[in-house]
Structure formats: structure tokens, C-alpha cells
Design a protein around this motif. Structure first.
Motif, PDB file in Angstrom:
ATOM      1  N   ALA A 593       0.620  -1.261  -0.089  1.00 48.66           N
ATOM      2  CA  ALA A 593       0.249   0.142   0.098  1.00 48.66           C
ATOM      3  C   ALA A 593       0.986   1.269   0.135  1.00 48.66           C
ATOM      4  CB  ALA A 593      -0.811   0.127   1.163  1.00 48.66           C
ATOM      5  N   VAL A 594       0.431   2.308  -0.562  1.00 50.47           N
ATOM      6  CA  VAL A 594       1.122   3.765  -0.794  1.00 50.47           C
ATOM      7  C   VAL A 594       0.620   4.301   0.498  1.00 50.47           C
ATOM      8  CG1 VAL A 594       1.494   5.505  -1.955  1.00 50.47           C
ATOM      9  CG2 VAL A 594       0.694   3.495  -3.279  1.00 50.47           C
ATOM     10  N   SER A 595       1.795   4.668   1.509  1.00 47.34           N
ATOM     11  CA  SER A 595       1.486   5.315   2.770  1.00 47.34           C
ATOM     12  C   SER A 595       0.692   6.806   2.127  1.00 47.34           C
ATOM     13  CB  SER A 595       2.765   5.640   3.370  1.00 47.34           C
ATOM     14  OG  SER A 595       3.588   6.563   2.666  1.00 47.34           O
ATOM     15  N   ALA A 596       0.222   7.223   3.506  1.00 47.39           N
ATOM     16  CA  ALA A 596      -0.622   8.482   3.461  1.00 47.39           C
ATOM     17  C   ALA A 596       0.595   9.642   2.999  1.00 47.39           C
ATOM     18  CB  ALA A 596      -1.066   9.069   4.609  1.00 47.39           C
ATOM     19  N   GLU A 597       1.747   9.651   3.619  1.00 49.51           N
ATOM     20  CA  GLU A 597       2.730  10.465   3.377  1.00 49.51           C
ATOM     21  C   GLU A 597       3.320  10.494   1.673  1.00 49.51           C
ATOM     22  OE1 GLU A 597       7.377  11.709   4.936  1.00 49.51           O
ATOM     23  OE2 GLU A 597       6.332   9.946   5.560  1.00 49.51           O
ATOM     24  N   GLN A 598       3.409   9.324   1.315  1.00 50.22           N
ATOM     25  CA  GLN A 598       3.781   9.192  -0.127  1.00 50.22           C
ATOM     26  C   GLN A 598       2.604   9.747  -1.078  1.00 50.22           C
ATOM     27  OE1 GLN A 598       4.353   4.986   0.028  1.00 50.22           O
ATOM     28  NE2 GLN A 598       6.651   5.288  -0.397  1.00 50.22           N
ATOM     29  N   LEU A 599       1.366   9.621  -0.559  1.00 45.99           N
ATOM     30  CA  LEU A 599       0.212  10.162  -1.499  1.00 45.99           C
ATOM     31  C   LEU A 599       0.239  11.545  -1.390  1.00 45.99           C
ATOM     32  CD1 LEU A 599      -2.645   7.461  -0.529  1.00 45.99           C
ATOM     33  CD2 LEU A 599      -1.481   7.787  -2.639  1.00 45.99           C
ATOM     34  N   ARG A 600       0.570  12.140  -0.423  1.00 43.25           N
ATOM     35  CA  ARG A 600       0.714  13.642  -0.182  1.00 43.25           C
ATOM     36  C   ARG A 600       1.846  14.160  -1.247  1.00 43.25           C
ATOM     37  NH1 ARG A 600      -0.463  12.795   5.010  1.00 43.25           N
ATOM     38  NH2 ARG A 600       1.614  12.763   6.019  1.00 43.25           N
ATOM     39  N   GLU A 601       2.834  13.457  -1.363  1.00 39.27           N
ATOM     40  CA  GLU A 601       3.894  13.865  -2.059  1.00 39.27           C
ATOM     41  C   GLU A 601       3.535  13.711  -3.545  1.00 39.27           C
ATOM     42  OE1 GLU A 601       7.591  15.100  -3.685  1.00 39.27           O
ATOM     43  OE2 GLU A 601       6.684  15.371  -1.486  1.00 39.27           O
ATOM     44  N   ILE A 602       3.166  12.572  -3.909  1.00 42.30           N
ATOM     45  CA  ILE A 602       2.660  12.481  -5.547  1.00 42.30           C
ATOM     46  C   ILE A 602       1.624  13.408  -5.774  1.00 42.30           C
ATOM     47  CG2 ILE A 602       1.234  11.026  -6.980  1.00 42.30           C
ATOM     48  CD1 ILE A 602       2.427   8.573  -4.887  1.00 42.30           C
ATOM     49  N   GLU A 603       0.694  13.905  -4.893  1.00 44.39           N
ATOM     50  CA  GLU A 603      -0.393  14.744  -5.401  1.00 44.39           C
ATOM     51  C   GLU A 603       0.316  16.235  -5.448  1.00 44.39           C
ATOM     52  OE1 GLU A 603      -4.910  14.925  -3.660  1.00 44.39           O
ATOM     53  OE2 GLU A 603      -3.678  16.035  -2.344  1.00 44.39           O
ATOM     54  N   THR A 604       1.428  16.466  -4.449  1.00 42.31           N
ATOM     55  CA  THR A 604       2.055  17.863  -4.531  1.00 42.31           C
ATOM     56  C   THR A 604       2.689  17.897  -5.697  1.00 42.31           C
ATOM     57  OG1 THR A 604       2.176  17.650  -2.239  1.00 42.31           O
ATOM     58  CG2 THR A 604       3.715  19.041  -3.537  1.00 42.31           C
ATOM     59  N   GLN A 605       3.529  16.892  -6.144  1.00 46.46           N
ATOM     60  CA  GLN A 605       4.378  16.757  -7.614  1.00 46.46           C
ATOM     61  C   GLN A 605       3.426  17.181  -8.865  1.00 46.46           C
ATOM     62  OE1 GLN A 605       7.260  13.826  -8.364  1.00 46.46           O
ATOM     63  NE2 GLN A 605       8.122  13.894  -6.553  1.00 46.46           N
ATOM     64  N   VAL A 606       2.244  16.336  -8.723  1.00 47.68           N
ATOM     65  CA  VAL A 606       1.441  16.490  -9.827  1.00 47.68           C
ATOM     66  C   VAL A 606       0.901  18.235  -9.882  1.00 47.68           C
ATOM     67  CG1 VAL A 606      -0.647  15.971 -10.847  1.00 47.68           C
ATOM     68  CG2 VAL A 606       0.711  14.145  -9.954  1.00 47.68           C
ATOM     69  N   ASN A 607       0.481  18.664  -8.670  1.00 45.31           N
ATOM     70  CA  ASN A 607       0.020  19.908  -8.681  1.00 45.31           C
ATOM     71  C   ASN A 607       0.956  20.984  -9.102  1.00 45.31           C
ATOM     72  OD1 ASN A 607      -2.903  19.945  -8.311  1.00 45.31           O
ATOM     73  ND2 ASN A 607      -2.439  18.785  -6.401  1.00 45.31           N
ATOM     74  N   THR A 608       2.236  20.704  -8.603  1.00 47.49           N
ATOM     75  CA  THR A 608       3.392  21.660  -9.101  1.00 47.49           C
ATOM     76  C   THR A 608       3.555  21.504 -10.256  1.00 47.49           C
ATOM     77  OG1 THR A 608       4.436  20.949  -6.916  1.00 47.49           O
ATOM     78  CG2 THR A 608       5.804  21.870  -8.502  1.00 47.49           C
ATOM     79  N   GLU A 609       3.679  20.428 -11.125  1.00 47.44           N
ATOM     80  CA  GLU A 609       3.795  20.649 -12.522  1.00 47.44           C
ATOM     81  C   GLU A 609       2.532  21.209 -13.178  1.00 47.44           C
ATOM     82  OE1 GLU A 609       6.333  19.689 -14.539  1.00 47.44           O
ATOM     83  OE2 GLU A 609       7.303  19.605 -12.502  1.00 47.44           O
ATOM     84  N   ILE A 610       1.114  21.164 -12.529  1.00 50.90           N
ATOM     85  CA  ILE A 610      -0.023  21.702 -13.265  1.00 50.90           C
ATOM     86  C   ILE A 610       0.513  23.459 -12.958  1.00 50.90           C
ATOM     87  CG2 ILE A 610      -2.339  22.516 -12.767  1.00 50.90           C
ATOM     88  CD1 ILE A 610      -2.786  19.500 -12.028  1.00 50.90           C
ATOM     89  N   ARG A 611       1.031  23.848 -11.895  1.00 56.38           N
ATOM     90  CA  ARG A 611       1.274  25.342 -11.595  1.00 56.38           C
ATOM     91  C   ARG A 611       2.069  26.011 -12.487  1.00 56.38           C
ATOM     92  NH1 ARG A 611       0.486  23.684  -6.370  1.00 56.38           N
ATOM     93  NH2 ARG A 611       2.736  23.871  -6.012  1.00 56.38           N
ATOM     94  N   ARG A 612       3.189  25.051 -13.071  1.00 51.73           N
ATOM     95  CA  ARG A 612       4.246  25.144 -13.969  1.00 51.73           C
ATOM     96  C   ARG A 612       3.655  25.718 -15.215  1.00 51.73           C
ATOM     97  NH1 ARG A 612       8.848  20.959 -14.311  1.00 51.73           N
ATOM     98  NH2 ARG A 612       9.899  22.631 -15.711  1.00 51.73           N
ATOM     99  N   ASN A 613       2.658  25.186 -15.659  1.00 49.63           N
ATOM    100  CA  ASN A 613       1.939  25.646 -16.991  1.00 49.63           C
ATOM    101  C   ASN A 613       2.632  25.289 -18.188  1.00 49.63           C
ATOM    102  OD1 ASN A 613      -0.687  26.428 -18.261  1.00 49.63           O
ATOM    103  ND2 ASN A 613       0.344  28.377 -18.410  1.00 49.63           N
ATOM    104  N   THR A 614       3.322  24.192 -18.131  1.00 52.80           N
ATOM    105  CA  THR A 614       4.113  23.829 -18.868  1.00 52.80           C
ATOM    106  C   THR A 614       3.427  23.349 -20.467  1.00 52.80           C
ATOM    107  OG1 THR A 614       5.602  22.770 -17.554  1.00 52.80           O
ATOM    108  CG2 THR A 614       6.083  22.184 -19.917  1.00 52.80           C
ATOM    109  N   GLU A 615       3.823  23.638 -21.684  1.00 54.06           N
ATOM    110  CA  GLU A 615       3.125  23.574 -22.737  1.00 54.06           C
ATOM    111  C   GLU A 615       3.263  21.812 -22.998  1.00 54.06           C
ATOM    112  OE1 GLU A 615       3.448  24.644 -27.768  1.00 54.06           O
ATOM    113  OE2 GLU A 615       4.855  25.358 -26.075  1.00 54.06           O
ATOM    114  N   LEU A 616       2.173  21.240 -23.761  1.00 53.72           N
ATOM    115  CA  LEU A 616       2.237  20.034 -24.169  1.00 53.72           C
ATOM    116  C   LEU A 616       2.611  19.956 -25.453  1.00 53.72           C
ATOM    117  CD1 LEU A 616       0.552  19.423 -21.395  1.00 53.72           C
ATOM    118  CD2 LEU A 616      -0.445  17.653 -22.734  1.00 53.72           C
ATOM    119  N   THR A 617       3.594  19.160 -25.773  1.00 50.40           N
ATOM    120  CA  THR A 617       4.060  18.888 -27.212  1.00 50.40           C
ATOM    121  C   THR A 617       3.796  17.685 -27.697  1.00 50.40           C
ATOM    122  OG1 THR A 617       6.250  18.750 -26.955  1.00 50.40           O
ATOM    123  CG2 THR A 617       5.568  20.955 -27.054  1.00 50.40           C
ATOM    124  N   THR A 618       3.409  17.592 -29.096  1.00 48.49           N
ATOM    125  CA  THR A 618       3.111  16.017 -29.460  1.00 48.49           C
ATOM    126  C   THR A 618       4.148  15.821 -30.755  1.00 48.49           C
ATOM    127  OG1 THR A 618       1.203  16.726 -30.851  1.00 48.49           O
ATOM    128  CG2 THR A 618       0.907  15.679 -28.465  1.00 48.49           C
TER     129      THR A 618
END
Length: 865
Positions: A593-618
Motif C-alpha cells: 500500500a502507498v502510505s499517506a505521506e507518499q500519497l501527499r508527495e505524489i499529489e504535491t508533485q502533480v499539482n506543482t507541474e500543473i502550476r508550472r503551466n508547461t506546454e504539451l507538445t506532440t
């Protein structure tokens, strides 16, 4: 000359490379886009679509060393492994292939050159077979290669004619056999003694020459092809001068490692062979994404692991050992298959977890099986016993059969199948099924997808279906499937759900409720509001708002995939996903199981990348180039030569054909809803984004405010307030339990005065109003001690629940068993139970019948005492 298995593999691939063949890496053990196979079981499986003409490659000659598994479905060698010299669950198939290039003459010449020149095998040790009417192949062998006619056998269709199915590509075969010498019993192929071990098939050449029609007619193929296969293990045994595959270098090393792991010295033991074979199939299956489970491929893997563990237990293993053999396997095969090395931790973790889980039930299951064998009348274990072992203790049927074989008895497999079928019927009784016409649809159209940049498009109807059949038109009110020349509608794939929307014109409307692939065509499922006909010009418009929500969730799956790898480790591999407008679901390989602390870190990383507002390229690029750039791909997944790569700044790079946001900031907000386990070694994260994530946060905020009001505090001190209330509740529960215990003791003390005698035996039969069920056990023990010799039958009930307990002193259990007594009463109050001969418990659901049931006890005991 003696050669190692690795040297033979290398020599084979080099030989055909020098003759213009493309070296193709081994495909996955999981055949993609082929529902007819459980596992890849032959070297040609990865090339099946090429032979059928539906897949084009940039080469017409290929060679490979393909890993194969035969342990389930039609091709299943599991029960023979360890008991014969050449059966394996896992093996490597060396092969060379021609797709409309060379044919019989070159294929035969190449095989003879490799065996007699490259490997140096004596020509007089080789025998060949041809299909009984294949004069062309016979003449090549006899007149051009020079094989004496007395060493060429003409064999019938059963063994020497290959076909892909009832219809389609097929053709004659030519096999090459090796003569192990007169000191081994057996005769040449085609003789009555051919089943002996003297003459062993080492290479099969398939000449794909015809296309079998439904009426049985054989039409010549426009492009005749070659498919060959030579077992690496078999040719290694010959090159190393041994008769059994288990005496070759790879197996000798694995058998020694298994012996060391379980502390056993006799290397000839069959159980060590089983373990050595099984570590190969298990490790490669896990590498290719299979994990132990109770169905499909996962169940086959579980069977193999448990069979290996059981054989280790036979040899004296008292702790997990199987996972320790992964290192020895990597030393033998890691150079040829680097994916083993990169997945070592994941393989070991999955094997250890399954070993530990099985250990908890193994001894109990073996004990039950031993009891069944000791009471066996005849030479067959009943099917219901085998099914109980399977259903209750996780014993696969072949594991029970393995034990039975050692005891010289059989298993009633038909009885097992009957019990299994009855269970399936019980499980399906509540289910309702409707006809799924989607699976019946067949289309030769190819639809262009125009929806990466468009939400609507001008299109034309090219095909219509109604109730699984192609039609020329759909009438108003009819449901069906519309195929267009091109479409902005995304068909469900890669975890992303299909689009919905409308197809409309001035005088025609079709509401699209789902979009699915039909071959390479995109099918729009829904209902015609006005008449439609093939050839109509329409405007295809998707539900754009829904698509935007789906795009946010899909892009978030890429971010969460990378975040999981960074937080949990690079062993994390995607095992599935589902992306719709409301939420996303992401399944991944991870052993705990993923610990509560690890889940918080995962959620934080994703939201950090969202705030960076990086352009998606294909970008679309060759698949090898994409992998070289580091794009994540599912190992063993089948990709086109050119693939679409989605990149999010320097954070995420994946192969993906789905639709995505333009910038990470468009996702808005990311929130994990829950994390759970869905199978052994597989975890699931559910999450949401955008407005749905905001709604979820608002709902949580509302719930926190409500809790604060109920507990008369504010949100900042809510946790400490709840902890205080829980502590107080625990104290009160303990006080209540103490009071109930005192009341039960008082009630028990008075029961000793209610003793009656039945045929000279002291008996207490009573219903205790309001007594706690959990207190009855101690009460019965006290009463038995006071009686010295006697029987106790107690009951208590509340609302619609009845609790029963029976106690019999050991001196009387030969006459009366507590389980029989408690079930006699339970059967009258709508329940059942069980336990030891001296103590048994039961439940029921009819408290109104308790008094009558207890009154029947004296008469029931009178018949037995």
C-alpha cells in the motif's frame, strides 16, 4: 564441439543476420491483439499479422529467439514438467522467417548449413520428415542436400501439415530429427517405435503455401512464406552431449541454485527440476506484466508459483526461497534479456509476496489432502475434495494431481469440473446479460481521426450496422453503428473513453452515445432520430465540454505515472487506466500500500507541474527513436512503426494516442480520491481534476464543518476533539463489557442448578436472555469444569440473531460431538455452525424457534447416550 546456450543463441542469430535477416527482439509472452492465445507459445506468434497480410514490416526476412510459455489453454505442458526430459513451461524458440521472400529450397539449405557446418553436427545423425505428398521438399532433401532416402520419412497431415486455423494460411512441414544413438530406445519418425527418446525433433520448417477456403479448397498463396522453429533447450542438450534438457548449462546452474536455497543435496531430484523450470516462466511472465491473481493469465502464474513452492516444501524448505532464484536466473539469461535485470526487484517482490500468502494455507491444505488420502477407498481422490482444496485453500487442480501422482492415485477431474460448473452457475444466477452486437461487427474501412484539433467536422457515412449486421440505411428510432470516412470522435482506447455527441444534417440526426473501434474503422454507436443512409453528408460534433474534462484527466494520468515512479521507484509500471469526464483511474505495479505521506508527495508533485503551466507538445516519430529519447512505453506492447509521443516539459514523456490539454495549467487542480489494492502486486489510484476536483474539496470542507459543529469545536482542534471522544467511548465500552461479564457469570452460576440427567449423563440446556454471545464460550468452559463429565447447550438471541454454543467433556465426545449437537439446534433456527468435538458454535436467524429447538435436545441426546 560443446557450446553454451548463450553461444548457440548468438550463433543462430548471427548466421541468419549474415544471410539478410533482420534480428527481431523477442516479443512479449502476452500476445497483443490476439484473443485466441493465452500466452505466446511459438516463435511465429509475434509475426502472425505479417503472415496474414494485415501488418507490414520494413523487412521480408527475420530471425528471432522468442521466449514462449506453454502452461495454460490448449498448449499446456505443466503437469509433465519435471517428469520428462524435454517438457517445460518456458522455452526459447529459435526461428527464421520469410514473408514472401525465399521458400522451400533456401529454408532447407539454411537449416542444413547451420546444423552441419555452423554447429558441426554429423550429417548421419540427422533424419528428416516431409508431408506425405510434398514431392518438392522430398527432392530437395534427397537430390540437392543428399540425405539418404532411408533417412527421409513421409508423414501424414496430423504431424506434418500446419494451419493457422480452419481457414487461412497453411502448408506442409518438414522436420529435422537428431539420433541420440542405439543405447537409447526408440525408432525413427513414422515407425511404431517413434515415441521413444532416441530420435528427437529439433527443428520444424513450415512452408506456408496455401490459403484454405471455407469449403476446404486450397488456393496457392500470392506470397509463399517460411516459418521455422528450433527449441534452444533441445539443441543445447545435443551440443553439450547430454540427453536431458535439465542437464544443460542453464538448468544445471538453476538446479544448483534451487538446491542451495532449500538446503537439499541430491541434484537429480525431480522437484529441483520443477523449481528450475518454473523460475524461468514466472520471472518472464512478471517481467511482461502478469501478476498472480485468481483469473486468466494471473491464475496460471499463481499455479506455477505454488507448484514450485510446494516442491520446495517437499525438499525441506521452511521459509520463502523461490524469489531468491531470480538472481541466479539473471546470471544465466540477463545478457540476452536485459528486461530481466531492470525488473529484478519487481519480480522478487511479487514472488515473495505470493510465497508468503501461499505459506499461510499450504500446510492446512496438505493436511486435508493427507486426511483424504488416508481415508481413500480405491485409487481416486473425489472431485468434491479436490474442489474444496481449490476453492477454500487455493490449491490448483494440477497441484492436487501432483501430490496424487506421488501417491500413485488419481483425481476425479470430471467431478472437479462438475463442482466448478455448479459454482459458476451460482455466481451467475443474479446476473442479467443482453446481446452484445459490437463483437459481431466486422468492417474493412479505415477511418481517419481528425479530432486532435477539431471538435466538429464535415463527414460522409460509409457504412451502417443494425443489430450486428451491415445495412444500407437506419430508420428513425433504430439503434445502430455509423462508420464515417473521417471523424473528430475519439474511439475508446488507451484507457480513454469514447466521445459522445451528434451526427447531423438538415434532414438527419444521429445521437452518438459511445465511440468504439471496429477493426481500423471507428464506429459511432447510438440512435437515429431521423433516417440515415450510406453516402449522406453530415456534420459530426462531439460534446466539447465533456471532451475537455476527459483531456484534463488524461493529461493528469501522465503526470501521476511519472510522480509514482519518482516517489515509489522506477519499478512502477502502468497496469491499466480509465479516463472519463468525472475522474481518472490509474493501476500500477507495486507490492504494498502507498502510505499517506507518499500519497501527499505524489499529489504535491502533480499539482506543482500543473502550476508550472508547461506546454504539451506532440510529435510522430519512429518507435525506436521515441524509445531512445526515453519515452515510456508498456513493455511488450505492440506499437506501429511510427508512434505519437506526448511530452510535458522536462517532467513526462510517453507514447500515447489520446487527447490532451494544451498546457498543464489547463488541468486546473488535481486531487487523489483514494488508493487501494486490486490484485496481488497491483495498486489503484483514483483521482479527479478541474471543476470536479474543486467540488470534491468543497464537499470535504463541508463535511469537516459539519463534524466540527457536531463535536462542538472548530476545525483547527477537530482531530484532538475526536480523539478525546474516542478515548471516552473506549472507557465506556470497557465498563459495559465488565458489567456484562459480571451478569454472565451470575447467570452461569445459576445454571449449575438447572442440571438434568439424560441416560445418566449430566446435561445443561438453557437460553440466556440478554447475554453477550462472546461471553458464552467462557461460560461453557466453566460449566464443563463444574460438571466434571457432561454436556452443555446454551443459546442467546437479540432482534433477529441467534447465537448457539455446545460443549461436551472429552470423555463423552466418542458418543456425542459438539458440532453435531449445535447443528441439530441450528438447523431449527435457520442457521448452521461447526467446531471441535468438545466445543462448537453456530448462528441462526429465527429467534422465535429457539425454545422449541432447545426442547428437542434431550430426545436427540437420548438416542446417542
Amino acid at each position: 564441439m560443446s557450446m553454451t546456450s548463450a553461444e548457440i543463441r548468438s550463433a543462430f542469430l548471427n548466421f541468419f543476420t549474415e544471410r539478410g535477416h533482420e534480428v527481431v527482439p523477442s516479443g512479449s509472452l502476452i500476445p497483443h491483439n490476439d484473443d485466441t492465445l493465452l500466452f505466446t507459445n511459438a516463435g511465429m506468434v509475434p509475426f502472425k499479422d505479417v503472415f496474414l497480410g494485415t501488418d507490414k514490416r520494413g523487412y521480408t526476412r527475420a530471425t528471432s529467439s522468442q521466449r514462449c510459455v506453454r502452461a495454460g489453454g490448449k498448449h499446456n505442458d505443466l503437469e509433465n514438467v519435471g517428469y520428462t526430459a524435454r517438457h517445460h513451461t518456458f522455452f526459447e524458440m529459435l526461428g527464421n522467417f520469410s514473408f514472401g521472400d525465399y521458400f522451400k529450397r533456401e529454408a532447407i539449405q539454411y537449416s542444413w548449413q547451420f546444423l552441419t557446418v555452423q554447429l558441426g553436427l554429423p550429417a548421419d545423425k540427422l533424419w528428416v520428415t516431409v508431408f506425405e505428398t510434398d514431392d518438392e521438399a522430398y527432392d530437395i532433401w534427397a537430390k540437392e542436400i543428399g540425405v539418404p532416402e532411408d533417412r527421409i520419412s513421409r508423414i501424414g497431415e496430423k504431424d506434418n501439415f500446419w494451419s493457422m486455423g480452419d481457414t487461412g494460411p497453411c502448408g506442409p512441414c518438414s522436420e529435422i530429427f537428431y539420433d541420440h544413438g542405439a543405447d537409447v530406445w526408440g525408432g525413427p519418425p513414422g515407425t511404431p517405435e517413434e515415441d521413444g527418446d532416441r530420435y528427437i525433433e529439433i527443428w520444424n520448417l513450415v512452408f506456408m503455401q496455401y490459403n484454405r477456403q471455407p469449403d476446404g479448397t486450397m488456393e496457392p498463396l500470392a506470397k509463399q512464406s517460411i516459418d521455422t522453429g528450433m527449441g534452444l533447450e533441445r539443441i543445447a542438450a545435443i551440443m553439450q552431449g547430454v540427453h536431458s534438457n535439465y542437464e544443460t548449462d542453464t538448468f544445471v546452474a538453476l538446479i544448483q541454485a534451487a538446491a542451495n536455497a532449500v538446503g537439499y543435496e541430491d541434484l537429480s531430484n525431480q522437484s529441483l527440476r520443477v523449481i528450475a523450470d518454473h523460475i524461468r516462466s514466472c520471472s518472464f511472465l512478471i517481467t511482461d506484466g502478469v501478476l498472480p491473481s485468481n483469473e486468466g493469465r494471473g491464475y496460471v502464474l499463481r499455479r506455477i508459483i505454488r507448484r514450485a513452492v510446494r516442491h520446495g516444501t517437499k525438499l525441506g524448505a521452511t521459509e520463502p526461497f523461490f524469489y531468491k532464484l531470480v538472481d541466479a536466473l539473471i546470471k544465466q539469461m540477463g545478457d540476452a534479456y536485459p528486461e530481466l535485470v531492470s525488473n529484478q526487484q519487481r519480480i522478487e517482490q511479487a514472488l515473495l509476496q505470493e510465497e508468503q500468502q501461499f505459506a499461510r494455507t499450504l500446510q492446512r491444505g496438505l493436511s486435508i489432502l493427507d486426511d483424504a488420502l488416508s481415508e481413500l477407498e480405491g485409487d481416486t481422490i473425489p472431485g468434491d475434495v479436490a474442489f474444496k482444496l481449490y476453492d477454500t485453500y487455493g490449491f490448483p487442480l494440477d497441484l492436487t494431481a501432483d501430490v496424487a501422482r506421488e501417491r500413485d492415485v488419481k483425481v476425479d477431474e470430471e467431478g472437479f469440473a462438475v463442482a466448478m460448473d455448479e459454482q459458476r452457475k451460482r455466481a451467475q444466477q443474479a446476473s442479467q446479460f443482453t446481446t452484445d452486437y459490437t463483437k459481431q461487427l466486422k468492417s474493412e474501412q479505415v477511418t481517419e481521426f481528425s479530432g486532435y484539433g477539431n471538435t466538429s467536422d464535415s463527414v460522409q457515412i460509409v457504412e451502417l450496422f443494425h443489430e450486428g449486421k451491415a445495412v444500407g440505411q437506419l430508420a428513425a428510432g433504430q439503434s445502430g453503428v455509423v462508420v464515417l470516412s473521417r471523424t473528430p470522435f475519439y474511439a475508446e482506447s488507451g484507457g480513454q473513453v469514447g466521445d459522445i455527441g451528434t451526427l447531423s444534417a438538415a434532414d438527419a440526426v444521429f445521437n452518438v452515445t459511445d465511440t468504439q473501434y471496429i477493426g481500423k474503422a471507428i464506429g459511432h454507436h447510438g440512435e437515429a432520430i431521423a433516417d440515415l443512409a450510406i453516402g449522406m453528408e453530415l456534420t459530426a460534433s462531439i460534446d466539447a465540454e465533456r471532451r475537455e474534462a476527459i483531456k484534463r484527466n488524461h493529461s493528469a494520468t501522465h503526470l501521476i505515472h511519472e510522480a509514482l515512479r519518482r516517489v515509489l521507484g522506477e519499478h512502477v509500471a502502468q497496469k491499466g487506466s480509465l479516463v472519463d469526464a468525472e475522474r481518472l483511474r490509474f493501476d500500477f505495479a507495486h507490492g504494498q500500500a502507498v502510505s499517506a505521506e507518499q500519497l501527499r508527495e505524489i499529489e504535491t508533485q502533480v499539482n506543482t507541474e500543473i502550476r508550472r503551466n508547461t506546454e504539451l507538445t506532440t510529435a510522430v516519430m519512429p518507435v525506436d527513436e521515441a524509445k531512445a529519447k526515453g519515452a515510456m512505453a508498456l513493455f511488450g506492447e505492440k506499437y506501429d512503426d511510427n508512434v505519437r509521443v506526448v511530452q510535458m516539459g522536462d517532467y513526462s514523456l510517453e507514447l500515447c494516442g489520446g487527447t490532451h490539454v494544451s498546457r498543464t495549467g489547463d488541468i486546473g487542480c488535481f486531487r487523489i480520491l483514494q488508493e487501494s489494492g486490486i490484485a496481488s502486486g497491483v495498486r489503484r489510484i483514483e483521482a479527479t481534476t478541474g471543476a470536479a476536483a474543486v467540488r470534491f474539496i468543497q464537499q470535504q470542507q463541508h463535511q469537516l464543518q459539519k463534524l466540527a459543529e457536531l463535536t462542538k469545536t472548530d476545525q483547527s482542534t477537530l482531530v484532538s476533539r475526536i480523539e478525546q471522544l474516542l478515548d471516552k467511548q473506549k472507557q465506556q465500552e470497557k465498563q459495559l463489557a465488565d458489567l456484562q461479564q459480571q451478569l454472565s457469570q451470575q447467570a452461569g452460576a445459576s445454571l449449575i442448578d438447572q442440571v438434568v440427567e439424560v441416560n445418566g449423563v449430566k446435561v445443561i440446556i438453557a437460553e440466556l436472555q440478554g447475554a453477550e454471545a462472546k461471553s458464552l464460550r467462557g461460560m461453557v468452559d466453566d460449566l464443563k469444569n463444574q460438571l466434571g463429565e457432561g454436556i452443555v447447550m446454551l443459546a442467546t438471541s437479540s432482534d433477529e440473531k441467534v447465537s448457539l454454543i455446545a460443549g461436551v467433556t472429552k470423555s463423552l465426545t466418542a458418543k456425542v460431538k459438539a458440532g453435531d449437537l449445535v447443528n441439530h439446534v441450528a438447523s431449527q433456527v435457520g442457521g448452521k455452525g461447526g467446531g471441535r468435538p468438545d466445543m462448537a458454535q453456530a448462528g441462526g436467524s429465527q429467534p422465535e424457534n429457539v425454545q422449541a429447538a432447545l426442547q428437542s435436545v434431550s430426545a436427540w441426546l437420548n438416542e446417542r447416550l
